[in-house]
Motif scaffolding. Structure first.
Motif, PDB file in Angstrom:
ATOM      1  N   UNK A  80      78.032 -83.816 -77.128  1.00 48.67           N
ATOM      2  CA  UNK A  80      77.155 -82.839 -77.779  1.00 48.67           C
ATOM      3  C   UNK A  80      77.485 -81.396 -77.395  1.00 48.67           C
ATOM      4  N   UNK A  81      77.647 -81.064 -76.101  1.00 48.00           N
ATOM      5  CA  UNK A  81      77.963 -79.667 -75.773  1.00 48.00           C
ATOM      6  C   UNK A  81      79.291 -79.205 -76.365  1.00 48.00           C
ATOM      7  N   UNK A  82      80.265 -80.116 -76.427  1.00 49.58           N
ATOM      8  CA  UNK A  82      81.557 -79.715 -76.980  1.00 49.58           C
ATOM      9  C   UNK A  82      81.448 -79.407 -78.460  1.00 49.58           C
ATOM     10  N   UNK A  83      80.716 -80.244 -79.183  1.00 47.22           N
ATOM     11  CA  UNK A  83      80.558 -80.037 -80.612  1.00 47.22           C
ATOM     12  C   UNK A  83      79.731 -78.792 -80.888  1.00 47.22           C
ATOM     13  N   UNK A 104      86.636 -77.548 -76.563  1.00 44.35           N
ATOM     14  CA  UNK A 104      87.410 -78.773 -76.586  1.00 44.35           C
ATOM     15  C   UNK A 104      88.405 -78.848 -75.425  1.00 44.35           C
ATOM     16  N   UNK A 105      88.005 -78.284 -74.281  1.00 46.27           N
ATOM     17  CA  UNK A 105      88.802 -78.458 -73.066  1.00 46.27           C
ATOM     18  C   UNK A 105      88.949 -79.960 -72.810  1.00 46.27           C
ATOM     19  N   UNK A 132      93.484 -85.568 -77.463  1.00 46.48           N
ATOM     20  CA  UNK A 132      93.879 -86.144 -78.757  1.00 46.48           C
ATOM     21  C   UNK A 132      95.176 -86.930 -78.607  1.00 46.48           C
ATOM     22  N   UNK A 133      96.185 -86.345 -77.944  1.00 45.41           N
ATOM     23  CA  UNK A 133      97.491 -87.002 -77.871  1.00 45.41           C
ATOM     24  C   UNK A 133      97.422 -88.328 -77.131  1.00 45.41           C
ATOM     25  N   UNK A 134      96.576 -88.425 -76.114  1.00 44.36           N
ATOM     26  CA  UNK A 134      96.472 -89.681 -75.383  1.00 44.36           C
ATOM     27  C   UNK A 134      95.676 -90.721 -76.168  1.00 44.36           C
ATOM     28  N   UNK A 135      94.629 -90.290 -76.863  1.00 44.48           N
ATOM     29  CA  UNK A 135      93.898 -91.241 -77.694  1.00 44.48           C
ATOM     30  C   UNK A 135      94.772 -91.727 -78.843  1.00 44.48           C
ATOM     31  N   UNK A 136      95.561 -90.841 -79.427  1.00 38.88           N
ATOM     32  CA  UNK A 136      96.483 -91.247 -80.490  1.00 38.88           C
ATOM     33  C   UNK A 136      97.497 -92.256 -79.969  1.00 38.88           C
ATOM     34  N   UNK A 161      90.640 -81.940 -76.272  1.00 37.54           N
ATOM     35  CA  UNK A 161      89.862 -83.162 -76.160  1.00 37.54           C
ATOM     36  C   UNK A 161      89.773 -83.863 -77.513  1.00 37.54           C
ATOM     37  N   UNK A 162      89.643 -85.201 -77.484  1.00 37.34           N
ATOM     38  CA  UNK A 162      89.604 -85.916 -78.762  1.00 37.34           C
ATOM     39  C   UNK A 162      88.360 -85.578 -79.576  1.00 37.34           C
ATOM     40  N   UNK A 163      87.397 -84.879 -78.982  1.00 43.99           N
ATOM     41  CA  UNK A 163      86.285 -84.332 -79.765  1.00 43.99           C
ATOM     42  C   UNK A 163      86.778 -83.314 -80.788  1.00 43.99           C
TER      43      UNK A 163
END
Length: 278
Positions: free
Chosen positions: A213-216, A221-222, A227-231, A268-270
């Motif tokens: 929630x805080x990121x959104x 998006x620290x 993203x690269x690791x989730x991908x 971050x993947x967010x």
């Protein structure tokens, strides 16, 4: 084994935190990272030196090729009395390859992927999914408990890898749902406060919603998990022989690919949110 020691190979966001927990407890025998960190407690110049110094060797690196490189480096230092704890997120076939190589030296092998991002690791709230012999899982529990809240035995090494990838599928899909439902409401004029106040008592509200929630809200998006690791994880999941008909897996892999192609890979993947919040 009385007073066992542990070494950590890979001092990224999570590995570095765990290694400091081990050091604080007085059990860290060695630490190594591909990018040198000579000021890190118990720093060693190469992975083999860590393997020689420690009873248990925990691998926490990015992907199967990185694990392969580490395994190749430490094999000469392995043998009876040594145990490799493999905590990187990998696929079942890669796990079989690494396990076979380690066991051939006379050492033991435990698949131990985990869930929980940086805040969980800092708060010793990581959760391990253990794949291996029940007695070995019990033996390693006191060490792993120094940086985690739960150690759950899943079954064998392949099953532990599969469950970890399945959990990351859930997490990434939940992030996409949060982003889409949030933007859907924002576009209709519903305020951010109203959306999250309504979500809180909803049956679908989750720990991920609370964490993200805080990121959104703040477009911060620290990376807690990038993203690269989730991908990478979703590509591993999609490459399994048992997942070809899983439509949601293919969809979220495409979304993560688009986010990486847009230049968000290190965020971050967010940051999936950014694809639809132009």
């Amino acid at each position: 084994m009385s007073n066992p020691t542990i070494g950590v190979l890979g001092l990224g966001i999570i590995g570095g935190i765990w290694a400091r927990h081990y050091n604080d407890a007085g059990v860290l025998a060695g630490a190594w990272n591909r990018t040198p960190q000579p000021d890190f407690p118990q720093w060693q110049a190469d992975p083999a030196a860590v393997a020689r110094a420690a009873d248990f060797i925990q691998i926490v690196v990015a992907d199967p090729p990185a694990v392969q490189s580490v395994i190749d480096s430490i094999l000469p230092a392995l043998g009876p009395g040594k145990t490799v704890i493999q905590s990187s997120t990998i696929d079942p076939d890669s796990s079989d390859t690494f396990r076979t190589a380690v066991l051939a030296t006379g050492a033991r092998y435990l698949e131990a992927p985990f869930t929980g991002s940086k805040p969980a690791a800092q708060g010793k709230q990581s959760v391990y999914y253990l794949g291996g012999d029940e007695a070995l899982c019990a033996e390693v529990d006191p060490l792993l408990s120094l940086g985690s809240a739960h150690r759950i035995r899943i079954g064998d090494n392949r099953q532990a890898c599969t469950l970890k990838l399945a959990m990351n599928l859930r997490v990434s899909v939940q992030m996409q749902v949060l982003a889409e439902s949030f933007i859907m409401c924002r576009r209709s004029g519903i305020t951010d406060d109203t959306y999250f106040n309504a979500l809180a008592p909803n049956i679908t509200h989750s720990g991920l919603d609370k964490l993200k929630e805080p990121q959104v809200r703040n477009r911060d998006f620290a990376p807690l998990f990038s993203i690269k690791h989730m991908l990478k994880d979703m590509r591993l999941a999609a490459g399994m022989s048992t997942t070809g008909d899983l439509a949601t897996l293919q969809t979220i892999k495409a979304q993560l690919t688009a986010a990486a192609d847009a230049g968000y890979g290190d965020e971050d993947f967010a940051a999936l949110f950014k694809l639809i919040d132009k």
